[in-house]
Design an enzyme around this catalytic site. Structure first.
Site, PDB file in Angstrom:
ATOM      1  N   TYR A   1      42.004  42.567  43.340  1.00 18.12           N
ATOM      2  CA  TYR A   1      41.547  41.748  44.357  1.00 18.12           C
ATOM      3  C   TYR A   1      40.995  42.711  45.252  1.00 18.12           C
ATOM      4  O   TYR A   1      41.987  44.504  45.136  1.00 18.12           O
ATOM      5  CB  TYR A   1      42.768  41.508  44.721  1.00 18.12           C
TER       6      TYR A   1
ATOM      7  N   HIS B   1      49.047  31.905  48.231  1.00 18.99           N
ATOM      8  CA  HIS B   1      49.328  33.336  48.916  1.00 18.99           C
ATOM      9  C   HIS B   1      48.928  33.702  49.770  1.00 18.99           C
ATOM     10  O   HIS B   1      47.337  33.251  49.772  1.00 18.99           O
ATOM     11  CB  HIS B   1      49.595  34.838  47.630  1.00 18.99           C
TER      12      HIS B   1
END
Length: 180
Positions: free
Chosen positions: A131, A61
Protein backbone atom coordinates in the site's frame (compact mmCIF):
# COMPACT_ATOMS: atom_id res chain seq x y z
CA UNK A 1 2.27 2.51 -18.06
CA UNK A 2 -1.30 2.21 -19.25
CA UNK A 3 -4.07 3.93 -17.28
CA UNK A 4 -7.47 2.26 -17.58
CA UNK A 5 -10.62 4.04 -16.43
CA UNK A 6 -13.08 1.95 -14.43
CA UNK A 7 -16.33 3.88 -14.80
CA UNK A 8 -15.85 5.28 -11.28
CA UNK A 9 -14.48 8.84 -11.19
CA UNK A 10 -10.72 8.70 -10.59
CA UNK A 11 -10.64 4.98 -9.67
CA UNK A 12 -7.97 3.74 -12.09
CA UNK A 13 -6.41 0.40 -13.02
CA UNK A 14 -2.76 0.83 -13.97
CA UNK A 15 -0.89 -1.66 -16.13
CA UNK A 16 2.67 -1.15 -14.93
CA UNK A 17 5.76 -1.06 -17.09
CA UNK A 18 7.21 -4.57 -17.01
CA UNK A 19 10.43 -5.87 -18.52
CA UNK A 20 12.01 -9.31 -18.30
CA UNK A 21 15.40 -10.51 -19.46
CA UNK A 22 18.04 -13.07 -18.46
CA UNK A 23 18.66 -11.24 -15.17
CA UNK A 24 15.04 -11.37 -14.05
CA UNK A 25 12.34 -8.71 -14.12
CA UNK A 26 11.89 -4.97 -13.65
CA UNK A 27 8.55 -3.32 -12.78
CA UNK A 28 7.85 0.42 -12.70
CA UNK A 29 4.77 1.07 -10.56
CA UNK A 30 4.88 4.83 -10.23
CA UNK A 31 6.00 7.79 -12.29
CA UNK A 32 4.79 11.20 -11.13
CA UNK A 33 4.72 12.70 -14.64
CA UNK A 34 2.70 9.76 -16.02
CA UNK A 35 0.22 10.01 -13.16
CA UNK A 36 -0.21 13.78 -13.59
CA UNK A 37 -0.67 13.40 -17.37
CA UNK A 38 -3.47 10.95 -16.59
CA UNK A 39 -5.20 13.27 -14.12
CA UNK A 40 -3.91 11.69 -10.91
CA UNK A 41 -2.13 13.95 -8.43
CA UNK A 42 -0.73 11.37 -6.01
CA UNK A 43 1.81 12.21 -3.35
CA UNK A 44 2.87 9.32 -1.13
CA UNK A 45 3.14 10.04 2.60
CA UNK A 46 3.22 6.51 3.98
CA UNK A 47 3.90 2.96 2.76
CA UNK A 48 3.09 -0.36 4.36
CA UNK A 49 2.34 -3.95 3.45
CA UNK A 50 0.24 -6.84 4.67
CA UNK A 51 0.79 -10.58 4.44
CA UNK A 52 -2.41 -12.62 4.32
CA UNK A 53 -3.27 -16.28 4.25
CA UNK A 54 -5.86 -17.71 1.86
CA UNK A 55 -9.45 -16.68 2.71
CA UNK A 56 -8.44 -13.68 4.82
CA UNK A 57 -10.80 -10.79 4.17
CA UNK A 58 -9.59 -7.31 5.07
CA UNK A 59 -11.90 -4.32 4.85
CA UNK A 60 -13.75 -2.29 4.01
CA UNK A 61 -11.29 0.37 5.26
CA UNK A 62 -10.95 4.14 4.85
CA UNK A 63 -9.99 7.21 6.86
CA UNK A 64 -12.42 10.02 7.62
CA UNK A 65 -11.57 13.70 7.07
CA UNK A 66 -9.37 15.46 7.92
CA UNK A 67 -7.07 12.43 7.56
CA UNK A 68 -8.64 10.98 4.40
CA UNK A 69 -6.24 9.49 1.89
CA UNK A 70 -5.93 7.93 -1.53
CA UNK A 71 -4.13 4.61 -2.05
CA UNK A 72 -2.04 2.96 -4.72
CA UNK A 73 -2.13 -0.80 -4.12
CA UNK A 74 -0.14 -3.61 -5.69
CA UNK A 75 0.29 -7.35 -5.07
CA UNK A 76 3.94 -8.39 -4.84
CA UNK A 77 3.32 -12.07 -4.09
CA UNK A 78 0.17 -14.16 -4.40
CA UNK A 79 -3.24 -12.91 -5.47
CA UNK A 80 -6.28 -11.09 -4.15
CA UNK A 81 -9.81 -10.22 -5.09
CA UNK A 82 -9.71 -6.45 -4.54
CA UNK A 83 -12.99 -4.66 -3.80
CA UNK A 84 -13.57 -0.91 -3.69
CA UNK A 85 -16.82 0.82 -2.62
CA UNK A 86 -17.73 4.39 -3.60
CA UNK A 87 -18.83 6.23 -0.45
CA UNK A 88 -18.90 9.75 -1.96
CA UNK A 89 -22.42 11.14 -1.55
CA UNK A 90 -23.49 12.82 -4.80
CA UNK A 91 -21.34 10.57 -6.97
CA UNK A 92 -23.13 8.78 -9.81
CA UNK A 93 -21.58 5.54 -8.49
CA UNK A 94 -22.32 6.16 -4.78
CA UNK A 95 -22.89 2.85 -2.97
CA UNK A 96 -21.61 0.78 -5.90
CA UNK A 97 -18.55 -1.43 -5.88
CA UNK A 98 -15.74 -2.26 -8.27
CA UNK A 99 -13.70 -5.45 -8.09
CA UNK A 100 -10.60 -6.78 -9.80
CA UNK A 101 -8.19 -9.64 -9.26
CA UNK A 102 -4.68 -8.40 -8.59
CA UNK A 103 -1.81 -10.84 -8.63
CA UNK A 104 1.96 -11.03 -8.86
CA UNK A 105 1.92 -12.00 -12.54
CA UNK A 106 -0.27 -9.24 -14.00
CA UNK A 107 1.86 -6.26 -12.89
CA UNK A 108 -1.27 -4.24 -12.27
CA UNK A 109 -1.83 -1.55 -9.64
CA UNK A 110 -5.08 0.02 -8.51
CA UNK A 111 -5.32 3.72 -7.70
CA UNK A 112 -8.07 4.30 -5.12
CA UNK A 113 -9.03 7.96 -4.64
CA UNK A 114 -10.34 9.64 -1.49
CA UNK A 115 -13.94 8.69 -0.76
CA UNK A 116 -13.69 4.97 -1.43
CA UNK A 117 -13.67 2.13 1.10
CA UNK A 118 -11.17 -0.62 0.26
CA UNK A 119 -11.00 -4.32 1.05
CA UNK A 120 -9.80 -7.58 -0.37
CA UNK A 121 -9.90 -11.36 -0.08
CA UNK A 122 -6.61 -13.25 -0.26
CA UNK A 123 -6.79 -16.01 -2.85
CA UNK A 124 -3.48 -17.65 -1.87
CA UNK A 125 -1.41 -18.20 1.25
CA UNK A 126 1.34 -15.66 1.94
CA UNK A 127 -0.15 -12.99 -0.30
CA UNK A 128 1.92 -9.82 0.04
CA UNK A 129 0.01 -6.59 -0.61
CA UNK A 130 1.83 -3.24 -0.86
CA UNK A 131 0.00 0.00 0.00
CA UNK A 132 1.24 3.48 -0.90
CA UNK A 133 -0.90 6.08 0.82
CA UNK A 134 -1.28 9.85 0.35
CA UNK A 135 -1.81 10.52 4.07
CA UNK A 136 -0.58 9.20 7.37
CA UNK A 137 -2.55 6.82 9.55
CA UNK A 138 -4.74 8.40 12.22
CA UNK A 139 -6.39 6.05 14.71
CA UNK A 140 -9.29 8.41 15.47
CA UNK A 141 -10.18 8.78 11.76
CA UNK A 142 -9.71 5.12 10.87
CA UNK A 143 -13.06 3.56 10.01
CA UNK A 144 -14.67 0.78 8.01
CA UNK A 145 -17.86 -0.70 6.64
CA UNK A 146 -18.81 -4.32 7.28
CA UNK A 147 -17.41 -6.38 4.41
CA UNK A 148 -20.53 -8.47 3.79
CA UNK A 149 -23.02 -5.57 3.83
CA UNK A 150 -22.15 -3.95 0.50
CA UNK A 151 -23.97 -6.32 -1.86
CA UNK A 152 -20.81 -7.90 -3.24
CA UNK A 153 -20.53 -11.70 -3.59
CA UNK A 154 -17.20 -12.52 -1.97
CA UNK A 155 -17.74 -16.20 -2.73
CA UNK A 156 -16.72 -17.25 0.77
CA UNK A 157 -18.77 -18.56 3.69
CA UNK A 158 -16.24 -18.52 6.52
CA UNK A 159 -13.60 -15.82 6.00
CA UNK A 160 -10.73 -15.13 8.36
CA UNK A 161 -11.44 -11.65 9.80
CA UNK A 162 -9.77 -9.42 12.36
CA UNK A 163 -11.69 -8.60 15.54
CA UNK A 164 -11.69 -4.96 14.40
CA UNK A 165 -13.22 -5.71 10.99
CA UNK A 166 -16.01 -7.71 12.69
CA UNK A 167 -17.11 -4.56 14.56
CA UNK A 168 -17.69 -2.36 11.47
CA UNK A 169 -21.22 -1.12 10.84
CA UNK A 170 -23.21 -2.24 7.79
CA UNK A 171 -23.44 0.02 4.75
CA UNK A 172 -27.15 0.56 5.45
CA UNK A 173 -26.27 2.30 8.77
CA UNK A 174 -23.31 4.26 7.41
CA UNK A 175 -23.41 8.07 7.09
CA UNK A 176 -20.66 9.21 4.81
CA UNK A 177 -18.39 12.18 5.50
CA UNK A 178 -17.50 12.34 1.78
CA UNK A 179 -19.55 14.58 -0.55
CA UNK A 180 -19.09 15.60 -4.16
Amino acid sequence: MDFIQTGFDELTVIKNTFMRDSRGAFVKRFNDDDFIQNGIAFSMKEQYYSVSQKNVVRGMHFQRPPFEHSKLVYVINGSILDVVLDIRKGSKTYGKFFSIELNENENTSLYIPVGFAHGFKALEDNTLMLYNVSGVYNRECDQGIKWDSIGFNWNISNPVLSDRDRTFIPLSDFETPFHI
